[in-house]
Design a protein around this motif. Sequence first.
Motif, PDB file in Angstrom:
ATOM      1  N   ILE A  17       0.838  -1.207   0.000  1.00 30.25           N
ATOM      2  CA  ILE A  17       0.000   0.000   0.000  1.00 30.25           C
ATOM      3  C   ILE A  17       0.869   1.252   0.000  1.00 30.25           C
ATOM      4  O   ILE A  17       0.550   2.250  -0.653  1.00 30.25           O
ATOM      5  CB  ILE A  17      -0.950  -0.021   1.218  1.00 30.25           C
ATOM      6  N   PHE A  18       1.982   1.201   0.728  1.00 27.98           N
ATOM      7  CA  PHE A  18       2.879   2.357   0.815  1.00 27.98           C
ATOM      8  C   PHE A  18       3.339   2.805  -0.572  1.00 27.98           C
ATOM      9  O   PHE A  18       3.406   4.011  -0.860  1.00 27.98           O
ATOM     10  CB  PHE A  18       4.084   2.002   1.685  1.00 27.98           C
ATOM     11  N   TRP A  19       3.652   1.862  -1.449  1.00 23.91           N
ATOM     12  CA  TRP A  19       4.125   2.205  -2.783  1.00 23.91           C
ATOM     13  C   TRP A  19       2.995   2.295  -3.806  1.00 23.91           C
ATOM     14  O   TRP A  19       3.036   3.121  -4.720  1.00 23.91           O
ATOM     15  CB  TRP A  19       5.147   1.162  -3.272  1.00 23.91           C
ATOM     16  N   PHE A  20       1.982   1.447  -3.651  1.00 24.78           N
ATOM     17  CA  PHE A  20       0.946   1.362  -4.687  1.00 24.78           C
ATOM     18  C   PHE A  20       0.070   2.622  -4.736  1.00 24.78           C
ATOM     19  O   PHE A  20      -0.228   3.130  -5.820  1.00 24.78           O
ATOM     20  CB  PHE A  20       0.069   0.127  -4.437  1.00 24.78           C
ATOM     21  N   ILE A  21      -0.369   3.118  -3.573  1.00 29.27           N
ATOM     22  CA  ILE A  21      -1.306   4.250  -3.537  1.00 29.27           C
ATOM     23  C   ILE A  21      -0.712   5.503  -4.180  1.00 29.27           C
ATOM     24  O   ILE A  21      -1.352   6.123  -5.046  1.00 29.27           O
ATOM     25  CB  ILE A  21      -1.775   4.521  -2.103  1.00 29.27           C
ATOM     26  N   PRO A  22       0.493   5.938  -3.809  1.00 25.55           N
ATOM     27  CA  PRO A  22       1.031   7.139  -4.480  1.00 25.55           C
ATOM     28  C   PRO A  22       1.214   6.960  -5.984  1.00 25.55           C
ATOM     29  O   PRO A  22       0.979   7.901  -6.758  1.00 25.55           O
ATOM     30  CB  PRO A  22       2.393   7.347  -3.787  1.00 25.55           C
ATOM     31  N   ILE A  23       1.607   5.747  -6.405  1.00 27.83           N
ATOM     32  CA  ILE A  23       1.805   5.512  -7.844  1.00 27.83           C
ATOM     33  C   ILE A  23       0.470   5.465  -8.569  1.00 27.83           C
ATOM     34  O   ILE A  23       0.298   6.053  -9.654  1.00 27.83           O
ATOM     35  CB  ILE A  23       2.583   4.189  -8.059  1.00 27.83           C
ATOM     36  N   ALA A  24      -0.524   4.766  -7.967  1.00 28.53           N
ATOM     37  CA  ALA A  24      -1.829   4.635  -8.619  1.00 28.53           C
ATOM     38  C   ALA A  24      -2.544   5.980  -8.734  1.00 28.53           C
ATOM     39  O   ALA A  24      -3.273   6.226  -9.701  1.00 28.53           O
ATOM     40  CB  ALA A  24      -2.693   3.643  -7.844  1.00 28.53           C
ATOM     41  N   ALA A  25      -2.348   6.867  -7.753  1.00 32.83           N
ATOM     42  CA  ALA A  25      -3.027   8.165  -7.776  1.00 32.83           C
ATOM     43  C   ALA A  25      -2.221   9.252  -8.481  1.00 32.83           C
ATOM     44  O   ALA A  25      -2.714  10.370  -8.647  1.00 32.83           O
ATOM     45  CB  ALA A  25      -3.324   8.613  -6.343  1.00 32.83           C
TER      46      ALA A  25
END
Length: 615
Positions: A17-25
Amino acid sequence: MGYSVLKELWAFRRSVIFWFIPIAASPLPIYFGVAEKEFYKEAACAYVVIIMAFYWMFEVVPLAVTALIPLILYPVMGVQPSGDVSKNYLKDTNVLFLGGLMVAVAIEHVNLHKRIALRVLLVVGSQPRWLMLGFMLATAFLSMWISNTATTAMMTPIGAAVLAELFKEEDDQAAEEDTIRKVRGESNGGLELETIDVEGQTHVYDAIADENATKEHNEDEEKPEVKEKVSSRRQSMQKGLMLCIAYAANIGGTATLTGTSPNLIVSEQMEILFPGSGGVDFLQWFTFAAPGMVITLFLAWLWLSTLFVGCRCAEECACCGGKKRSGAEEVIRKAYDELGPISFAEGGVIFHFLLLVLLWFFRDLKFVDVGDRQAGWAYYFIPGYVTDATPAMIVSFALFVFPSRPPRFLCCRSKDDEEKPGPVPGLLNWPTVHTKMPWHIVLLLGGGFALADGVEKSGLSAWLGQQFSRLAGIEAWIICLIVCIGVAVFTEVASNVTATSIFIPILAQMAEGICVNPYFLMVPAGIAASFAFMLPVATPPNAIVFSYGGIKVSDMVKTGFLMNITSLLVLMVMVNTLGVPIYGIDTFPDWAVCRSGAIQAANSTINSTMLMTTL
């Protein structure tokens, strides 16, 4: 193969989640930064809100660390200058909360909270139903002034000790029966090994052995039933008492402005987003929330005592069945006697605590009209200069100066005092404050304030207000109910500070979008954030009592579901009755902007029909 991969990902879910959320948004600020630059600030702020929401929800990093994200991303992404963001981390509301926490630390330091709790338990008696009421009253009262986590952590061991004494006689009886059974088992074993060679008497021995075996078999069948019944009753009482403590801690904090963090977030957001509203002061909040807290607490006691104790009123009533002095009461009495008489330090803390409450109550009497000035003791100062944080700091400062023992000076010094003359320590000292003060809460509140400030300054709040204007045709009380349900459900999987930090700024814009008084949505939502009764992860009190064992998730869900419904219904009744004279929710204020073009009379008038529908 697929299952093992998912299992690995779940183990590292926080890192994912730490990496996925900033990249996805990330496409959000990138697109608007290139294609529609005039909307870039709003998009960049929304990007930060999304990241913080997910990080808070899943606790990717400690909550207080997540609260520091605005200090990093707002300046870097051009939303706000770093100096403006930093000001939100020690605002007037943070100072108010800090002062309240110092008084709470002083109460814990001198063990005054334990004295209050034990005294309440002695008053209500030792019968299970009244013990539950006593624990709920003591926990709720303490939670109004001390953090619900500290209150629960103190009350839970006391509850465990009382339960142990409550069932001590049954435990002793069960142990005695086990000992007798063991002795009988050893003698029976000897008989079975003994060989009888008397011819012609074998059939007699067999008959006796069969008779004894049948008798023992019947006893073995009866005793497990008795033990199972005793064990079931004990487990039920243990679950009920522990849930009483957790739920009372959650409910009690809603009564005062400093009782729990969501209340302060609502107060601060009112001042940030609606500077002309006058905000929410201590007296105003208490007048509105305390009656609802008392009603909710009473209904919670009825529900929990009925569910876990039953309806044997005549057996347990002090008037009908007679009040018996049991082992549980002896334990409470012994613990209270060990505290001794009220010490000088306890008396000093009581004095400062009462002084602070009185200063809060009588600072600004809004129901008294004296023109442009405040009607309370703040009348003698420059208008707007003195807030609830001022008396909190005055009393907190005094706690470090007021002596913890009678001063040893000239005639005040006793004859038996052999110590050298000199000052005595104060009621509080810095090492105690440094150790017991939950500093992370200050950062957590500051992060929420910084997030909301960025939402307003970036223009995102105005955009949200325009979108919500489409809901202007819906009855305001229906929207309020939906909002409270949504916040209460969200709080079951995230902290109440997270829920209020995310939702309160949005609700402020929703209120302007549908042209209803912002108090009508923001205040109930702040209180609903504390109604988290269904899951252990919902609040620290739930987690503490769950860790003591004996409570299953299914027990908490089953009990908490009705608690949520009851609490929300009481809240809706309170906001539609007391909310009118206290917050004026039946009119749209001139300090807010109606973004739907016209004020909807149907949404801003509270009538008897709506109240009956709510009920």
